[in-house]
Design an enzyme around this catalytic site. Sequence first.
Site, PDB file in Angstrom:
ATOM      1  N   GLU A  97     -72.440   0.003 -37.827  1.00  0.00           N
ATOM      2  CA  GLU A  97     -72.023  -1.127 -38.740  1.00  0.00           C
ATOM      3  C   GLU A  97     -72.005  -2.534 -38.119  1.00  0.00           C
ATOM      4  O   GLU A  97     -71.194  -2.383 -37.054  1.00  0.00           O
ATOM      5  CB  GLU A  97     -70.775  -0.654 -39.601  1.00  0.00           C
ATOM      6  CG  GLU A  97     -70.815  -1.443 -40.797  1.00  0.00           C
ATOM      7  CD  GLU A  97     -71.656  -0.818 -41.755  1.00  0.00           C
ATOM      8  OE1 GLU A  97     -72.761  -1.501 -42.001  1.00  0.00           O
ATOM      9  OE2 GLU A  97     -71.892   0.307 -42.261  1.00  0.00           O
ATOM     10  N   THR A 137     -73.985  -3.866 -36.328  1.00  0.00           N
ATOM     11  CA  THR A 137     -74.799  -3.554 -35.111  1.00  0.00           C
ATOM     12  C   THR A 137     -76.154  -4.611 -35.318  1.00  0.00           C
ATOM     13  O   THR A 137     -76.840  -4.661 -34.242  1.00  0.00           O
ATOM     14  CB  THR A 137     -74.924  -2.361 -34.398  1.00  0.00           C
ATOM     15  OG1 THR A 137     -75.424  -1.523 -35.567  1.00  0.00           O
ATOM     16  CG2 THR A 137     -73.615  -1.732 -33.811  1.00  0.00           C
ATOM     17  N   LEU A 182     -73.612  -1.508 -51.274  1.00  0.00           N
ATOM     18  CA  LEU A 182     -75.211  -0.524 -51.090  1.00  0.00           C
ATOM     19  C   LEU A 182     -76.426  -1.290 -51.183  1.00  0.00           C
ATOM     20  O   LEU A 182     -77.407  -0.931 -51.278  1.00  0.00           O
ATOM     21  CB  LEU A 182     -74.927   0.301 -52.114  1.00  0.00           C
ATOM     22  CG  LEU A 182     -73.719   1.111 -52.491  1.00  0.00           C
ATOM     23  CD1 LEU A 182     -73.940   2.206 -53.739  1.00  0.00           C
ATOM     24  CD2 LEU A 182     -73.537   2.229 -51.202  1.00  0.00           C
ATOM     25  N   SER A 183     -76.369  -2.671 -50.992  1.00  0.00           N
ATOM     26  CA  SER A 183     -77.283  -3.501 -50.898  1.00  0.00           C
ATOM     27  C   SER A 183     -78.246  -3.689 -51.845  1.00  0.00           C
ATOM     28  O   SER A 183     -79.521  -3.567 -51.937  1.00  0.00           O
ATOM     29  CB  SER A 183     -78.213  -3.062 -49.421  1.00  0.00           C
ATOM     30  OG  SER A 183     -78.716  -4.368 -48.767  1.00  0.00           O
ATOM     31  N   SER A 199     -78.802  -6.498 -52.962  1.00  0.00           N
ATOM     32  CA  SER A 199     -79.084  -7.796 -52.597  1.00  0.00           C
ATOM     33  C   SER A 199     -80.547  -7.375 -52.005  1.00  0.00           C
ATOM     34  O   SER A 199     -81.608  -8.229 -52.264  1.00  0.00           O
ATOM     35  CB  SER A 199     -78.572  -8.613 -51.715  1.00  0.00           C
ATOM     36  OG  SER A 199     -78.191  -8.086 -50.658  1.00  0.00           O
ATOM     37  N   GLU A 245     -82.686 -13.938 -47.707  1.00  0.00           N
ATOM     38  CA  GLU A 245     -81.396 -14.021 -47.586  1.00  0.00           C
ATOM     39  C   GLU A 245     -80.715 -14.829 -46.705  1.00  0.00           C
ATOM     40  O   GLU A 245     -79.553 -15.520 -46.892  1.00  0.00           O
ATOM     41  CB  GLU A 245     -80.971 -12.457 -47.421  1.00  0.00           C
ATOM     42  CG  GLU A 245     -79.463 -12.393 -47.708  1.00  0.00           C
ATOM     43  CD  GLU A 245     -79.090 -10.936 -48.433  1.00  0.00           C
ATOM     44  OE1 GLU A 245     -79.936 -10.277 -48.866  1.00  0.00           O
ATOM     45  OE2 GLU A 245     -77.642 -10.539 -48.345  1.00  0.00           O
ATOM     46  N   ASP A 256     -80.657  -3.671 -43.916  1.00  0.00           N
ATOM     47  CA  ASP A 256     -80.930  -3.376 -45.320  1.00  0.00           C
ATOM     48  C   ASP A 256     -82.487  -3.657 -45.753  1.00  0.00           C
ATOM     49  O   ASP A 256     -82.976  -2.755 -46.853  1.00  0.00           O
ATOM     50  CB  ASP A 256     -79.974  -4.386 -46.142  1.00  0.00           C
ATOM     51  CG  ASP A 256     -78.563  -4.111 -45.754  1.00  0.00           C
ATOM     52  OD1 ASP A 256     -78.068  -3.597 -44.912  1.00  0.00           O
ATOM     53  OD2 ASP A 256     -77.740  -5.162 -46.236  1.00  0.00           O
ATOM     54  N   TYR A 270     -68.542 -12.430 -42.643  1.00  0.00           N
ATOM     55  CA  TYR A 270     -69.745 -11.874 -42.257  1.00  0.00           C
ATOM     56  C   TYR A 270     -70.168 -12.964 -41.036  1.00  0.00           C
ATOM     57  O   TYR A 270     -70.679 -12.717 -39.988  1.00  0.00           O
ATOM     58  CB  TYR A 270     -70.675 -11.531 -43.147  1.00  0.00           C
ATOM     59  CG  TYR A 270     -71.778 -10.721 -42.880  1.00  0.00           C
ATOM     60  CD1 TYR A 270     -71.954  -9.313 -42.893  1.00  0.00           C
ATOM     61  CD2 TYR A 270     -73.119 -11.360 -42.156  1.00  0.00           C
ATOM     62  CE1 TYR A 270     -73.105  -8.535 -42.791  1.00  0.00           C
ATOM     63  CE2 TYR A 270     -74.108 -10.507 -41.842  1.00  0.00           C
ATOM     64  CZ  TYR A 270     -74.048  -9.264 -42.106  1.00  0.00           C
ATOM     65  OH  TYR A 270     -75.144  -8.544 -41.404  1.00  0.00           O
TER      66      TYR A 270
HETATM   67  P1  ADP Z   1     -74.516  -6.113 -52.062  1.00  0.00           P
HETATM   68  O1  ADP Z   1     -76.042  -6.279 -51.612  1.00  0.00           O
HETATM   69  O2  ADP Z   1     -73.883  -5.027 -51.223  1.00  0.00           O
HETATM   70  O3  ADP Z   1     -74.955  -5.224 -53.631  1.00  0.00           O
HETATM   71  P2  ADP Z   1     -74.618  -8.887 -52.086  1.00  0.00           P
HETATM   72  O4  ADP Z   1     -73.403  -9.855 -52.430  1.00  0.00           O
HETATM   73  O5  ADP Z   1     -75.233  -8.907 -51.046  1.00  0.00           O
HETATM   74  O6  ADP Z   1     -74.105  -7.311 -52.463  1.00  0.00           O
HETATM   75  O7  ADP Z   1     -75.818  -8.976 -53.291  1.00  0.00           O
HETATM   76  C1  ADP Z   1     -75.270  -8.840 -54.728  1.00  0.00           C
HETATM   77  C2  ADP Z   1     -75.913  -9.969 -55.458  1.00  0.00           C
HETATM   78  O8  ADP Z   1     -77.312  -9.853 -55.713  1.00  0.00           O
HETATM   79  C3  ADP Z   1     -75.510 -10.198 -56.804  1.00  0.00           C
HETATM   80  O9  ADP Z   1     -74.227 -10.920 -56.884  1.00  0.00           O
HETATM   81  C4  ADP Z   1     -76.488 -10.873 -57.629  1.00  0.00           C
HETATM   82  O10 ADP Z   1     -76.719 -12.372 -57.178  1.00  0.00           O
HETATM   83  C5  ADP Z   1     -77.850 -10.336 -56.812  1.00  0.00           C
HETATM   84  N1  ADP Z   1     -78.571  -9.217 -57.506  1.00  0.00           N
HETATM   85  C6  ADP Z   1     -78.361  -7.894 -57.185  1.00  0.00           C
HETATM   86  N2  ADP Z   1     -78.996  -7.196 -57.882  1.00  0.00           N
HETATM   87  C7  ADP Z   1     -79.264  -8.008 -59.051  1.00  0.00           C
HETATM   88  C8  ADP Z   1     -79.989  -7.741 -60.244  1.00  0.00           C
HETATM   89  N3  ADP Z   1     -80.279  -6.374 -60.833  1.00  0.00           N
HETATM   90  N4  ADP Z   1     -80.034  -8.744 -61.128  1.00  0.00           N
HETATM   91  C9  ADP Z   1     -79.645  -9.872 -60.619  1.00  0.00           C
HETATM   92  N5  ADP Z   1     -79.182 -10.101 -59.679  1.00  0.00           N
HETATM   93  C10 ADP Z   1     -78.909  -9.348 -58.697  1.00  0.00           C
HETATM   94 MG    MG Z   2     -76.343  -7.627 -49.787  1.00  0.00          MG
END
Ligand code: ADP
Ligand code: MG
Length: 389
Positions: A38, A40, A128-129, A131, A163, A175, A224
């Site tokens: 993590e 890394t 869990l990504s 994003s 990103e 990710d 981060y």
């Molecule tokens: P993680 O990647 O751990 O889930 P992040 O904060 O990096 O957390 O990413 C989450 C963000 O990605 C959400 O707040 C939203 O802006 C975007 N996102 C992810 N999935 C969706 C989706 N299905 N529809 C719209 N936005 C999404």
């Molecule tokens: Mg993310």
Amino acid sequence: MNDATRRGLAELSLSFERRYGATPLLFRAPGRVNLIGEHTDYNDGFVLPAALDLATFVAIAPRTDRLIKVHSANLDRSFTFDLDVAQERRRDWSDYVRGVAVELGATGHRLPGADIAIWSTLPMGSGLSASAALEVAVGYALMSVAGEPIDRLELAKASQSAENAFVGMRCGIMDQYISCHGIEGCALLLDCRSLEATPIRIDSRARIVVANTMVHHQLAGSAYNERRLDCEQAVAILYKAIDGVAALRDIDTAQLEMHAHLLPGRIARRARHVVTENARTLEMAAALEAGALETSGRLMNASHASLRDDYEVSCPELDLMVDLARGAPGAYGARMTGGGFGGCVVSLVEATAAESFAARVAPAYEKETGLAPVIFSCFPAAGAGSVAI
Ligand code: ADP
Ligand code: MG
């Protein structure tokens, strides 16, 4: 794919037809859980993620103009943008989507306009990504309707750039890489410098269990980027003292001990986490391959302690969940996974105890926090691709 996901996909396809009047092609990109390694990846180090059977799905049909129209079923929100108009950060979910289109365009791909509908079975902001899954799913879908061959590494890099540049999150490659390259039944030991990956099959006697704390502290994004700066500061000092240091990856524990006095206290602790975590990641990959599940669990426990004490990215809810997970019968080890400050804990659990694990941990966590956690076993899935229903 389970029945609920299949039904959800059929609904996505139907609602796409209602919204846009065309039959879509369907694509998916998975989220991931990182077993160890993590913070890394952005230090050119080692990580051990597995793609999840939870994923983001994209329904898409090309348009004849240069517009991209996007709807998220999860958010029930839409937006439109023009591929021929320069895009800027808007600080909302559209950044992930527009970012990928811009980055793919910048690497020379001529993307067509498209209608897009998005639906994800991943929780958002839980480590869990979701994003990366969103970026990769959209990128994969756009490349497919462009009729271009998909280079998975290039797609991972374009998604990471999206990103970094658009969202402003200075994430490493992990990710997006695992979302593109996941292998069913395996975690991947990834060298984030060479981008060479070795599949590590998950022993059938063990299960990977994810427990979502259901909290996400606001600190996550800014902390981060601060941790990255701390690591860069460590390298800026150490490269003067040790030959050939371009990243913390280039330092071993003995070298760090010898030179730790050169670093301010906080920076020394950050560096110690990264250096010891790289060693633990290599050790855990070897242990998993050898079927040494107790050793794997111990390494996960040590990783959590290092993230909590040296890297300072844990939080009370993660620490509590980790304690409860370790106390459950059949648990080999547990640690926070993802960037930290909330999100999920990953545990390695004896296969026969995986069912009773949730029944034991969930009520105890809820009693202490008032939050009902989501706990599930995962089977490592394949990377992004097209889907048929
Ligand atoms: P993680 O990647 O751990 O889930 P992040 O904060 O990096 O957390 O990413 C989450 C963000 O990605 C959400 O707040 C939203 O802006 C975007 N996102 C992810 N999935 C969706 C989706 N299905 N529809 C719209 N936005 C999404
Ligand atoms: Mg993310």
